[in-house]
Design a protein around this motif. Structure first.
Motif, PDB file in Angstrom:
ATOM      1  N   ALA A  96       0.871  -1.227  -0.001  1.00 11.60           N
ATOM      2  CA  ALA A  96      -0.060  -0.084   0.152  1.00 11.60           C
ATOM      3  C   ALA A  96       1.005   1.400   0.078  1.00 11.60           C
ATOM      4  CB  ALA A  96      -1.043  -0.073   1.158  1.00 11.60           C
ATOM      5  N   SER A  97       0.442   2.205  -0.601  1.00  6.48           N
ATOM      6  CA  SER A  97       1.142   3.567  -0.544  1.00  6.48           C
ATOM      7  C   SER A  97       0.246   4.604  -0.091  1.00  6.48           C
ATOM      8  CB  SER A  97       1.565   3.940  -2.095  1.00  6.48           C
ATOM      9  OG  SER A  97       0.325   4.115  -2.802  1.00  6.48           O
ATOM     10  N   ILE A  98       0.919   5.752   0.624  1.00  4.15           N
ATOM     11  CA  ILE A  98       0.220   6.806   1.233  1.00  4.15           C
ATOM     12  C   ILE A  98       0.705   8.160   0.027  1.00  4.15           C
ATOM     13  CG2 ILE A  98       0.280   8.418   3.166  1.00  4.15           C
ATOM     14  CD1 ILE A  98       0.445   5.711   4.852  1.00  4.15           C
ATOM     15  N   CYS A  99      -0.233   8.814  -0.098  1.00  2.82           N
ATOM     16  CA  CYS A  99       0.201  10.092  -0.684  1.00  2.82           C
ATOM     17  C   CYS A  99       0.887  10.092  -2.191  1.00  2.82           C
ATOM     18  CB  CYS A  99       0.890  11.105   0.224  1.00  2.82           C
ATOM     19  SG  CYS A  99       0.988  12.744  -0.299  1.00  2.82           S
ATOM     20  N   SER A 100       2.329  10.463  -2.179  1.00  3.04           N
ATOM     21  CA  SER A 100       3.006  10.225  -3.443  1.00  3.04           C
ATOM     22  C   SER A 100       3.915   9.153  -3.460  1.00  3.04           C
ATOM     23  CB  SER A 100       3.960  11.651  -3.492  1.00  3.04           C
ATOM     24  OG  SER A 100       4.783  11.647  -2.472  1.00  3.04           O
ATOM     25  N   GLY A 101       3.551   8.448  -2.441  1.00  4.30           N
ATOM     26  CA  GLY A 101       4.165   6.925  -2.233  1.00  4.30           C
ATOM     27  C   GLY A 101       3.500   6.131  -3.745  1.00  4.30           C
ATOM     28  N   THR A 102       2.406   6.464  -4.271  1.00  2.00           N
ATOM     29  CA  THR A 102       1.716   6.056  -5.341  1.00  2.00           C
ATOM     30  C   THR A 102       2.805   5.813  -6.622  1.00  2.00           C
ATOM     31  OG1 THR A 102      -0.363   6.799  -4.731  1.00  2.00           O
ATOM     32  CG2 THR A 102      -0.209   5.992  -6.879  1.00  2.00           C
ATOM     33  N   PHE A 103       3.530   7.127  -6.438  1.00  2.00           N
ATOM     34  CA  PHE A 103       4.854   7.190  -7.595  1.00  2.00           C
ATOM     35  C   PHE A 103       5.505   6.184  -7.627  1.00  2.00           C
ATOM     36  CE2 PHE A 103       2.758  11.332  -7.847  1.00  2.00           C
ATOM     37  CZ  PHE A 103       2.738  11.861  -9.186  1.00  2.00           C
ATOM     38  N   VAL A 104       5.984   5.682  -6.294  1.00  5.00           N
ATOM     39  CA  VAL A 104       6.909   4.492  -6.317  1.00  5.00           C
ATOM     40  C   VAL A 104       6.235   3.143  -6.807  1.00  5.00           C
ATOM     41  CG1 VAL A 104       8.246   3.405  -4.509  1.00  5.00           C
ATOM     42  CG2 VAL A 104       7.829   5.798  -4.148  1.00  5.00           C
ATOM     43  N   LEU A 105       5.128   2.909  -6.283  1.00  2.61           N
ATOM     44  CA  LEU A 105       4.486   1.765  -6.809  1.00  2.61           C
ATOM     45  C   LEU A 105       4.501   1.702  -8.497  1.00  2.61           C
ATOM     46  CD1 LEU A 105       1.556   0.953  -4.195  1.00  2.61           C
ATOM     47  CD2 LEU A 105       4.289   0.700  -4.199  1.00  2.61           C
ATOM     48  N   ALA A 106       3.920   2.898  -9.069  1.00  2.54           N
ATOM     49  CA  ALA A 106       3.935   3.232 -10.456  1.00  2.54           C
ATOM     50  C   ALA A 106       5.325   3.025 -10.993  1.00  2.54           C
ATOM     51  CB  ALA A 106       3.427   4.568 -10.668  1.00  2.54           C
ATOM     52  N   ALA A 107       6.276   3.559 -10.405  1.00  6.04           N
ATOM     53  CA  ALA A 107       7.730   3.308 -11.150  1.00  6.04           C
ATOM     54  C   ALA A 107       7.958   1.734 -11.110  1.00  6.04           C
ATOM     55  CB  ALA A 107       8.760   4.123 -10.392  1.00  6.04           C
ATOM     56  N   ALA A 108       7.665   1.162 -10.096  1.00  2.00           N
ATOM     57  CA  ALA A 108       7.956  -0.267 -10.056  1.00  2.00           C
ATOM     58  C   ALA A 108       7.090  -1.053 -10.851  1.00  2.00           C
ATOM     59  CB  ALA A 108       7.856  -0.882  -8.499  1.00  2.00           C
ATOM     60  N   GLY A 109       6.148  -0.423 -11.734  1.00  4.81           N
ATOM     61  CA  GLY A 109       5.267  -1.120 -12.538  1.00  4.81           C
ATOM     62  C   GLY A 109       4.150  -2.186 -11.847  1.00  4.81           C
ATOM     63  N   LEU A 110       3.980  -1.890 -10.650  1.00  2.00           N
ATOM     64  CA  LEU A 110       2.788  -2.392  -9.723  1.00  2.00           C
ATOM     65  C   LEU A 110       1.450  -1.988  -9.964  1.00  2.00           C
ATOM     66  CD1 LEU A 110       4.631  -2.944  -6.351  1.00  2.00           C
ATOM     67  CD2 LEU A 110       4.763  -4.316  -8.388  1.00  2.00           C
ATOM     68  N   LEU A 111       1.222  -0.505 -10.678  1.00  2.00           N
ATOM     69  CA  LEU A 111       0.052  -0.344 -10.746  1.00  2.00           C
ATOM     70  C   LEU A 111      -0.578  -0.250 -12.289  1.00  2.00           C
ATOM     71  CD1 LEU A 111       0.323   2.894  -8.419  1.00  2.00           C
ATOM     72  CD2 LEU A 111      -0.720   0.934  -7.892  1.00  2.00           C
ATOM     73  N   ASP A 112       0.107  -0.808 -13.267  1.00  2.00           N
ATOM     74  CA  ASP A 112      -0.230  -0.699 -14.677  1.00  2.00           C
ATOM     75  C   ASP A 112      -1.661  -1.505 -14.866  1.00  2.00           C
ATOM     76  OD1 ASP A 112       2.120   0.565 -15.150  1.00  2.00           O
ATOM     77  OD2 ASP A 112       3.069  -1.149 -16.153  1.00  2.00           O
ATOM     78  N   GLY A 113      -2.599  -1.000 -15.519  1.00  2.00           N
ATOM     79  CA  GLY A 113      -3.915  -1.427 -15.568  1.00  2.00           C
ATOM     80  C   GLY A 113      -4.951  -1.330 -14.302  1.00  2.00           C
ATOM     81  N   LEU A 114      -4.353  -0.794 -13.393  1.00  2.00           N
ATOM     82  CA  LEU A 114      -4.908  -0.661 -11.940  1.00  2.00           C
ATOM     83  C   LEU A 114      -5.784   0.759 -11.837  1.00  2.00           C
ATOM     84  CD1 LEU A 114      -2.937  -2.889  -9.660  1.00  2.00           C
ATOM     85  CD2 LEU A 114      -5.211  -3.474 -11.074  1.00  2.00           C
ATOM     86  N   ARG A 115      -6.535   0.930 -11.166  1.00  2.00           N
ATOM     87  CA  ARG A 115      -7.251   2.174 -10.560  1.00  2.00           C
ATOM     88  C   ARG A 115      -6.189   2.519  -9.391  1.00  2.00           C
ATOM     89  NH1 ARG A 115     -11.707   2.678  -7.194  1.00  2.00           N
ATOM     90  NH2 ARG A 115     -12.735   4.745  -7.125  1.00  2.00           N
ATOM     91  N   ALA A 116      -5.979   3.867  -9.343  1.00  2.00           N
ATOM     92  CA  ALA A 116      -5.147   4.234  -8.204  1.00  2.00           C
ATOM     93  C   ALA A 116      -5.331   5.688  -7.775  1.00  2.00           C
ATOM     94  CB  ALA A 116      -3.647   4.093  -8.479  1.00  2.00           C
ATOM     95  N   THR A 117      -4.951   6.151  -6.747  1.00  2.00           N
ATOM     96  CA  THR A 117      -5.335   7.460  -6.243  1.00  2.00           C
ATOM     97  C   THR A 117      -3.931   8.093  -5.708  1.00  2.00           C
ATOM     98  OG1 THR A 117      -6.402   9.243  -5.349  1.00  2.00           O
ATOM     99  CG2 THR A 117      -5.955   7.379  -4.115  1.00  2.00           C
ATOM    100  N   THR A 118      -3.737   9.518  -5.437  1.00  2.00           N
ATOM    101  CA  THR A 118      -2.644   9.920  -4.813  1.00  2.00           C
ATOM    102  C   THR A 118      -3.071  11.385  -4.238  1.00  2.00           C
ATOM    103  OG1 THR A 118      -0.500  10.762  -4.952  1.00  2.00           O
ATOM    104  CG2 THR A 118      -1.989  11.160  -7.002  1.00  2.00           C
ATOM    105  N   HIS A 119      -2.336  12.157  -3.838  1.00  2.00           N
ATOM    106  CA  HIS A 119      -2.736  13.469  -3.310  1.00  2.00           C
ATOM    107  C   HIS A 119      -3.206  14.091  -4.660  1.00  2.00           C
ATOM    108  CE1 HIS A 119      -2.675  17.631  -1.866  1.00  2.00           C
ATOM    109  NE2 HIS A 119      -2.323  17.264  -0.797  1.00  2.00           N
ATOM    110  N   TRP A 120      -4.588  14.767  -4.428  1.00  2.00           N
ATOM    111  CA  TRP A 120      -5.300  15.466  -5.502  1.00  2.00           C
ATOM    112  C   TRP A 120      -4.059  16.464  -6.560  1.00  2.00           C
ATOM    113  CZ3 TRP A 120      -5.498  20.770  -5.614  1.00  2.00           C
ATOM    114  CH2 TRP A 120      -5.334  21.510  -4.365  1.00  2.00           C
ATOM    115  N   ILE A 121      -3.189  16.996  -5.482  1.00  2.00           N
ATOM    116  CA  ILE A 121      -2.411  18.267  -6.164  1.00  2.00           C
ATOM    117  C   ILE A 121      -1.470  17.352  -7.270  1.00  2.00           C
ATOM    118  CG2 ILE A 121      -0.449  18.276  -4.764  1.00  2.00           C
ATOM    119  CD1 ILE A 121      -1.046  21.455  -4.853  1.00  2.00           C
TER     120      ILE A 121
END
Length: 312
Positions: A100-125
């Motif tokens: 699981a990621s918090i806030c901009s930690g989503t970018f780390v999961l994305a860079a690792a290729g773990l979010l391709d094809g999935l719905r995800a969120t991050t800080h709105w900004i």
């Protein structure tokens, strides 16, 4: 016991790092025993946390024994992640570890290729940045968190608390999660999503663009019952040409731009005046209180009354 590994990367946001540590460490089961074992780990012993340096007791090997990995946000979300971190995360994902990621930690999961094809969120900004840099992800900027089963992502700041409480509820049930929420002085479920916190911006046309006078006129006449034909007549264009120019210069349609501008003005009035909700709806151009409430909740995720209570 369920082991949670919290991964601290350089430029980690201290609030995001502390949230899972506090919430999971304080979780207690009915017999008084700890619900989680929490490990703070990093690639290198010393981690740059901005205003201070922290020392992580565990290295990346802790990820191998974790049941859940939490990736807090960092102040530099597009900074390349170390190869060792990428490999550790993908290996953990391959063996079924919950991540699981918090806030901009989503970018780390994305860079690792773990979010391709999935719905995800991050800080709105940072939502537009995430969508632009990782087009394979279905970015939802309006929610507090997204649960894809094995992979979860949350919005920023306090949404990390929502995510942690959700994980506790998944692991131990609602009663334990409710106790954890009370210790955090937090509602187990908050009304509305991240949309209520987004500072709505009507997409501006470039200064000097052909539509700039029309947009200013629309802002000055929000209270009027403006139709597409009215806007086209003011711009001196056919409705088809107006729609095309709007999309080219603002990225949206005339009526969508108008509705968004009305809601933003309504938010401002709810924040700064004592005017009744019905009066505010009329002032920004909604024909009835019902249509105003429906549009407001569709845009922000909460009612005008709830919004005022939170932000006035």
């Amino acid at each position: 016991m369920h082991t949670v590994a919290v991964l601290a990367l350089d430029k980690v946001i201290p609030f995001d790092l502390s949230t899972p540590i506090e919430v999971f460490t304080r979780t207690r089961l009915p017999d008084g025993s700890a619900g989680y074992r929490v490990l703070v780990c990093a690639e290198m012993p010393d981690v740059d946390a901005g205003h201070f340096t922290l020392r992580a007791p565990w290295g990346l090997e802790a990820l191998r024994e974790a049941d859940t990995i939490i990736v807090p946000g960092t102040a530099e979300p597009t900074r390349p992640i170390p190869e060792a971190v990428r490999e550790a995360l993908t290996t953990a994902a391959a063996k079924g570890t919950r991540i699981a990621s918090i806030c901009s930690g989503t970018f780390v999961l994305a860079a690792a290729g773990l979010l391709d094809g999935l719905r995800a969120t991050t800080h709105w900004i940072a939502a537009d940045l995430l969508a632009g840099t990782h087009p394979a992800i279905d970015v939802d900027p309006d929610v507090l968190y997204v649960d894809n089963g094995q992979i979860l992502t949350s919005a920023g700041a306090a949404a990390g608390l929502d995510l942690c409480l959700h994980l506790i509820r998944r692991d131990h049930g609602s009663a334990i999660a409710a106790d954890a929420a009370r210790l955090s002085v937090m509602a187990l479920e908050r009304e509305g999503g991240q949309a209520q916190f987004i500072a709505l911006r009507h997409p501006p046309a470039p200064r000097g663009a052909a539509l700039e006078p029309t947009l200013l006129w629309m802002q000055e006449n929000l209270a009027r019952d403006l139709s597409l034909a009215d806007i086209a007549a003011r711009a001196g264009l056919s409705t088809r040409t107006l729609i095309r120019h709007f999309r080219e210069q603002t990225g949206t349609t005339p009526l969508q731009w108008l509705h968004r501008t009305r809601i933003r003005q309504a938010q401002h009035l709810l924040e700064t005046t004592q005017d009744a909700v019905e009066r505010i709806g009329a002032e920004v151009g909604f024909g009835s209180p019902t249509s105003f409430r429906d549009r407001f909740k569709r845009t922000t995720g909460v009612s005008p009354v709830t919004y005022r209570r939170a932000f006035r």
